[in-house]
Design a protein around this motif. Structure first.
Motif, PDB file in Angstrom:
ATOM      1  N   SER A  44       0.830  -1.205   0.000  1.00 38.17           N
ATOM      2  CA  SER A  44       0.000   0.000   0.000  1.00 38.17           C
ATOM      3  C   SER A  44       0.864   1.255   0.000  1.00 38.17           C
ATOM      4  O   SER A  44       0.589   2.225  -0.708  1.00 38.17           O
ATOM      5  CB  SER A  44      -0.914   0.007   1.235  1.00 38.17           C
ATOM      6  N   ALA A  45       1.928   1.248   0.834  1.00 35.25           N
ATOM      7  CA  ALA A  45       2.819   2.402   0.892  1.00 35.25           C
ATOM      8  C   ALA A  45       3.532   2.616  -0.440  1.00 35.25           C
ATOM      9  O   ALA A  45       3.682   3.749  -0.909  1.00 35.25           O
ATOM     10  CB  ALA A  45       3.835   2.213   2.017  1.00 35.25           C
ATOM     11  N   ARG A  46       3.979   1.532  -1.052  1.00 37.03           N
ATOM     12  CA  ARG A  46       4.669   1.634  -2.337  1.00 37.03           C
ATOM     13  C   ARG A  46       3.740   2.228  -3.391  1.00 37.03           C
ATOM     14  O   ARG A  46       4.143   3.076  -4.190  1.00 37.03           O
ATOM     15  CB  ARG A  46       5.156   0.249  -2.769  1.00 37.03           C
ATOM     16  N   ALA A  47       2.483   1.807  -3.391  1.00 38.39           N
ATOM     17  CA  ALA A  47       1.517   2.314  -4.374  1.00 38.39           C
ATOM     18  C   ALA A  47       1.264   3.802  -4.204  1.00 38.39           C
ATOM     19  O   ALA A  47       0.976   4.504  -5.177  1.00 38.39           O
ATOM     20  CB  ALA A  47       0.203   1.535  -4.246  1.00 38.39           C
ATOM     21  N   ARG A  48       1.396   4.299  -2.985  1.00 42.40           N
ATOM     22  CA  ARG A  48       1.148   5.718  -2.710  1.00 42.40           C
ATOM     23  C   ARG A  48       2.424   6.555  -2.683  1.00 42.40           C
ATOM     24  O   ARG A  48       2.361   7.758  -2.469  1.00 42.40           O
ATOM     25  CB  ARG A  48       0.432   5.872  -1.376  1.00 42.40           C
ATOM     26  N   GLY A  49       3.570   5.901  -2.838  1.00 40.50           N
ATOM     27  CA  GLY A  49       4.828   6.636  -2.776  1.00 40.50           C
ATOM     28  C   GLY A  49       5.210   7.074  -1.385  1.00 40.50           C
ATOM     29  O   GLY A  49       5.945   8.049  -1.217  1.00 40.50           O
ATOM     30  N   VAL A  50       4.736   6.354  -0.355  1.00 37.83           N
ATOM     31  CA  VAL A  50       5.064   6.676   1.031  1.00 37.83           C
ATOM     32  C   VAL A  50       6.303   5.890   1.446  1.00 37.83           C
ATOM     33  O   VAL A  50       6.306   4.654   1.371  1.00 37.83           O
ATOM     34  CB  VAL A  50       3.893   6.334   1.977  1.00 37.83           C
ATOM     35  N   PRO A  51       7.384   6.553   1.864  1.00 36.91           N
ATOM     36  CA  PRO A  51       8.582   5.821   2.284  1.00 36.91           C
ATOM     37  C   PRO A  51       8.338   5.046   3.568  1.00 36.91           C
ATOM     38  O   PRO A  51       7.507   5.418   4.394  1.00 36.91           O
ATOM     39  CB  PRO A  51       9.620   6.925   2.475  1.00 36.91           C
ATOM     40  N   VAL A  52       9.112   3.962   3.723  1.00 36.34           N
ATOM     41  CA  VAL A  52       8.907   3.039   4.841  1.00 36.34           C
ATOM     42  C   VAL A  52      10.237   2.772   5.542  1.00 36.34           C
ATOM     43  O   VAL A  52      11.269   2.563   4.899  1.00 36.34           O
ATOM     44  CB  VAL A  52       8.315   1.703   4.357  1.00 36.34           C
ATOM     45  N   SER A  53      10.204   2.767   6.864  1.00 35.64           N
ATOM     46  CA  SER A  53      11.352   2.356   7.672  1.00 35.64           C
ATOM     47  C   SER A  53      10.949   1.168   8.528  1.00 35.64           C
ATOM     48  O   SER A  53       9.765   0.930   8.779  1.00 35.64           O
ATOM     49  CB  SER A  53      11.836   3.507   8.558  1.00 35.64           C
ATOM     50  N   LYS A  88      27.272  -3.781   4.602  1.00 37.68           N
ATOM     51  CA  LYS A  88      26.707  -4.885   3.818  1.00 37.68           C
ATOM     52  C   LYS A  88      25.184  -4.781   3.725  1.00 37.68           C
ATOM     53  O   LYS A  88      24.593  -4.994   2.646  1.00 37.68           O
ATOM     54  CB  LYS A  88      27.105  -6.220   4.441  1.00 37.68           C
ATOM     55  N   LEU A  89      24.534  -4.442   4.831  1.00 38.41           N
ATOM     56  CA  LEU A  89      23.075  -4.309   4.813  1.00 38.41           C
ATOM     57  C   LEU A  89      22.626  -3.204   3.869  1.00 38.41           C
ATOM     58  O   LEU A  89      21.549  -3.287   3.271  1.00 38.41           O
ATOM     59  CB  LEU A  89      22.551  -4.034   6.226  1.00 38.41           C
ATOM     60  N   SER A  90      23.453  -2.165   3.721  1.00 37.75           N
ATOM     61  CA  SER A  90      23.060  -1.034   2.860  1.00 37.75           C
ATOM     62  C   SER A  90      23.140  -1.380   1.375  1.00 37.75           C
ATOM     63  O   SER A  90      22.803  -0.552   0.532  1.00 37.75           O
ATOM     64  CB  SER A  90      23.922   0.204   3.162  1.00 37.75           C
ATOM     65  N   ARG A  91      23.562  -2.596   1.061  1.00 38.03           N
ATOM     66  CA  ARG A  91      23.436  -3.078  -0.321  1.00 38.03           C
ATOM     67  C   ARG A  91      22.047  -3.667  -0.561  1.00 38.03           C
ATOM     68  O   ARG A  91      21.649  -3.855  -1.705  1.00 38.03           O
ATOM     69  CB  ARG A  91      24.511  -4.133  -0.619  1.00 38.03           C
ATOM     70  N   HIS A  92      21.341  -3.959   0.541  1.00 32.82           N
ATOM     71  CA  HIS A  92      19.977  -4.510   0.444  1.00 32.82           C
ATOM     72  C   HIS A  92      18.923  -3.429   0.660  1.00 32.82           C
ATOM     73  O   HIS A  92      17.838  -3.486   0.064  1.00 32.82           O
ATOM     74  CB  HIS A  92      19.775  -5.615   1.493  1.00 32.82           C
ATOM     75  N   VAL A  93      19.221  -2.466   1.533  1.00 31.34           N
ATOM     76  CA  VAL A  93      18.290  -1.388   1.877  1.00 31.34           C
ATOM     77  C   VAL A  93      19.013  -0.068   1.616  1.00 31.34           C
ATOM     78  O   VAL A  93      20.176   0.084   2.000  1.00 31.34           O
ATOM     79  CB  VAL A  93      17.869  -1.478   3.365  1.00 31.34           C
ATOM     80  N   PRO A  94      18.370   0.911   0.969  1.00 31.29           N
ATOM     81  CA  PRO A  94      19.082   2.137   0.568  1.00 31.29           C
ATOM     82  C   PRO A  94      19.800   2.872   1.694  1.00 31.29           C
ATOM     83  O   PRO A  94      20.899   3.385   1.504  1.00 31.29           O
ATOM     84  CB  PRO A  94      17.965   2.996  -0.035  1.00 31.29           C
ATOM     85  N   VAL A  99      25.878   5.510   9.870  1.00 28.32           N
ATOM     86  CA  VAL A  99      24.992   5.786   8.742  1.00 28.32           C
ATOM     87  C   VAL A  99      25.653   5.227   7.486  1.00 28.32           C
ATOM     88  O   VAL A  99      26.764   5.629   7.133  1.00 28.32           O
ATOM     89  CB  VAL A  99      24.735   7.297   8.581  1.00 28.32           C
ATOM     90  N   ALA A 100      24.975   4.269   6.838  1.00 32.18           N
ATOM     91  CA  ALA A 100      25.556   3.584   5.684  1.00 32.18           C
ATOM     92  C   ALA A 100      24.621   3.660   4.482  1.00 32.18           C
ATOM     93  O   ALA A 100      23.404   3.540   4.618  1.00 32.18           O
ATOM     94  CB  ALA A 100      25.853   2.123   6.021  1.00 32.18           C
ATOM     95  N   ARG A 101      25.238   3.833   3.308  1.00 27.86           N
ATOM     96  CA  ARG A 101      24.513   3.825   2.034  1.00 27.86           C
ATOM     97  C   ARG A 101      25.358   3.115   0.989  1.00 27.86           C
ATOM     98  O   ARG A 101      26.592   3.232   0.989  1.00 27.86           O
ATOM     99  CB  ARG A 101      24.248   5.230   1.517  1.00 27.86           C
ATOM    100  N   SER A 102      24.702   2.406   0.080  1.00 28.46           N
ATOM    101  CA  SER A 102      25.359   1.829  -1.107  1.00 28.46           C
ATOM    102  C   SER A 102      26.631   1.063  -0.759  1.00 28.46           C
ATOM    103  O   SER A 102      27.641   1.145  -1.467  1.00 28.46           O
ATOM    104  CB  SER A 102      25.685   2.939  -2.115  1.00 28.46           C
ATOM    105  N   GLU A 136      12.847   1.511   2.730  1.00 24.01           N
ATOM    106  CA  GLU A 136      13.871   2.512   2.396  1.00 24.01           C
ATOM    107  C   GLU A 136      14.913   2.700   3.490  1.00 24.01           C
ATOM    108  O   GLU A 136      16.060   3.037   3.211  1.00 24.01           O
ATOM    109  CB  GLU A 136      13.221   3.870   2.107  1.00 24.01           C
ATOM    110  N   VAL A 137      14.505   2.541   4.755  1.00 24.80           N
ATOM    111  CA  VAL A 137      15.416   2.783   5.877  1.00 24.80           C
ATOM    112  C   VAL A 137      15.331   1.616   6.851  1.00 24.80           C
ATOM    113  O   VAL A 137      14.238   1.239   7.287  1.00 24.80           O
ATOM    114  CB  VAL A 137      15.080   4.096   6.619  1.00 24.80           C
ATOM    115  N   LEU A 138      16.490   1.052   7.199  1.00 25.06           N
ATOM    116  CA  LEU A 138      16.573  -0.011   8.190  1.00 25.06           C
ATOM    117  C   LEU A 138      17.341   0.518   9.386  1.00 25.06           C
ATOM    118  O   LEU A 138      18.400   1.144   9.233  1.00 25.06           O
ATOM    119  CB  LEU A 138      17.291  -1.227   7.595  1.00 25.06           C
ATOM    120  N   LEU A 139      16.813   0.265  10.596  1.00 23.02           N
ATOM    121  CA  LEU A 139      17.387   0.814  11.830  1.00 23.02           C
ATOM    122  C   LEU A 139      17.730  -0.308  12.806  1.00 23.02           C
ATOM    123  O   LEU A 139      17.106  -0.441  13.862  1.00 23.02           O
ATOM    124  CB  LEU A 139      16.398   1.790  12.462  1.00 23.02           C
ATOM    125  N   PRO A 140      18.734  -1.127  12.500  1.00 24.57           N
ATOM    126  CA  PRO A 140      19.069  -2.228  13.396  1.00 24.57           C
ATOM    127  C   PRO A 140      19.953  -1.791  14.553  1.00 24.57           C
ATOM    128  O   PRO A 140      20.650  -0.768  14.485  1.00 24.57           O
ATOM    129  CB  PRO A 140      19.856  -3.174  12.475  1.00 24.57           C
TER     130      PRO A 140
END
Length: 318
Positions: A174-183, A232-238, A251-254, A208-212
């Motif tokens: 539902s969030a993806r269909a509405r363009g609502v980001p998800v953490s 490594k996780l930021s290769r799976h989640v932006p 804070v990790a990306r890509s 979009e955001v993972l907070l482990p």
């Protein structure tokens, strides 16, 4: 039942105006029984402790900290038993959270016994009876819950039962269909080990955001170093923001750790809910336009405030 709490001290440093929509949290609402003791438990006999019963639950705590940190509108979807529904609804409203609590006709409200060592680390151990909290199901979801919502946050505890995993999948779609980001916050290294890494990563597809936590990041990757695990996780989640307690946050990306955010000074009393406080403040700052690194600094400050009090919720102004 809507409103906003008093912002945490220092939160305004990263705020850049008001968010254009609400934060919707979907997750667990439980009753915490916090027992603070000193030293090891005495097996087979008595251990002196100071015991309090307080409202809790990772999802509910995140929502309350977001409201406390200044998020203009915070909503919460959760499931409770009829035994404590009215109390939890009142507590959430007092914290500035607009709640939609589904009353389970069979299961009682979830209960967690938090054993907190009052030594220097204030480390805690949980005994968890999830009760109604993990009985959220697709029938409890409605696309209208996203009306006016700018961000959706999911408690990772929802992944630990089949019916609530189904709700997560529906909410993500539902969030993806509405363009609502998800953490999403993975929530528990112990339960993650039972769920399995592959199933977890499949369940968070589209987040979009993972907070482990540090332990969760290492468990999910099999790597002993938190920075390597976050990368490594930021290769799976932006965007991955790994919470490290007294060591701050990463804070990790890509596939790369871009920033190490130092922890704020604190005198720990009870570490229950520190990660939830981080998440609530981080999302509030992010919604208000802060960059992730600045938002993580707010998260560290909220986490420090959280460990200096008993229980997982922020103080409520009278």
């Amino acid at each position: 039942m809507s409103g906003s709490g008093t912002p945490g001290q220092g939160a305004a440093s990263t705020r850049r105006g008001s968010p254009s929509g609400a934060l919707l949290v979907v997750g667990d609402v439980v009753t915490d029984v916090v027992a603070r003791h000193r030293g090891p438990l005495a097996a087979g006999t008595d251990t002196a402790a100071v015991i309090r019963t307080v409202p809790g639950g990772a999802g509910a705590n995140v929502a309350c900290w977001a409201a406390h940190w200044g998020c203009a509108e915070v909503r919460l979807l959760g499931r409770v038993g009829k035994d404590a529904a009215d109390w939890h609804e009142r507590e959430l409203a007092a914290a500035g959270v607009r709640s939609r609590l589904v009353i389970d006709p069979q299961a009682p409200t979830g209960t967690v016994i938090c054993l907190v060592d009052t030594g220097a680390s204030a480390e805690r151990t949980f005994l968890t009876d999830s009760g109604a909290s993990l009985r959220l199901e697709p029938g409890d979801w409605s696309d209208t819950l996203l009306d006016g919502v700018a961000w959706l946050h999911l408690s990772g505890y929802l992944l630990f039962s089949e019916q609530s995993r189904a709700l997560v999948a529906l909410a993500l779609a539902s969030a993806r269909a509405r363009g609502v980001p998800v953490s999403l916050d993975p929530a528990s290294a112990g339960f993650l080990a039972e769920l399995g890494v592959d199933r977890f990563l499949a369940s968070v597809e589209g987040v979009e955001v993972l907070l482990p936590s540090q332990d969760e990041a290492c468990l999910l990757t099999g790597l002993p170093d938190a920075a390597d695990a976050a990368a490594k996780l930021s290769r799976h989640v932006p965007l991955v923001v790994a919470k490290q307690g007294a060591d701050g946050a990463l804070v990790a990306r890509s596939g790369t750790v871009h920033t190490r955010v130092p922890a704020a000074p604190a005198r720990p009393l009870d570490t229950t809910g520190a990660g939830d406080a981080f998440t609530g403040a981080f999302l509030t700052a992010l919604l208000a336009g802060a960059e992730p690194e600045a938002a993580a600094a707010d998260g560290c400050l909220a986490g420090a405030r959280a460990v200096e009090q008993v229980g997982g919720r922020p103080p409520v102004s009278s």
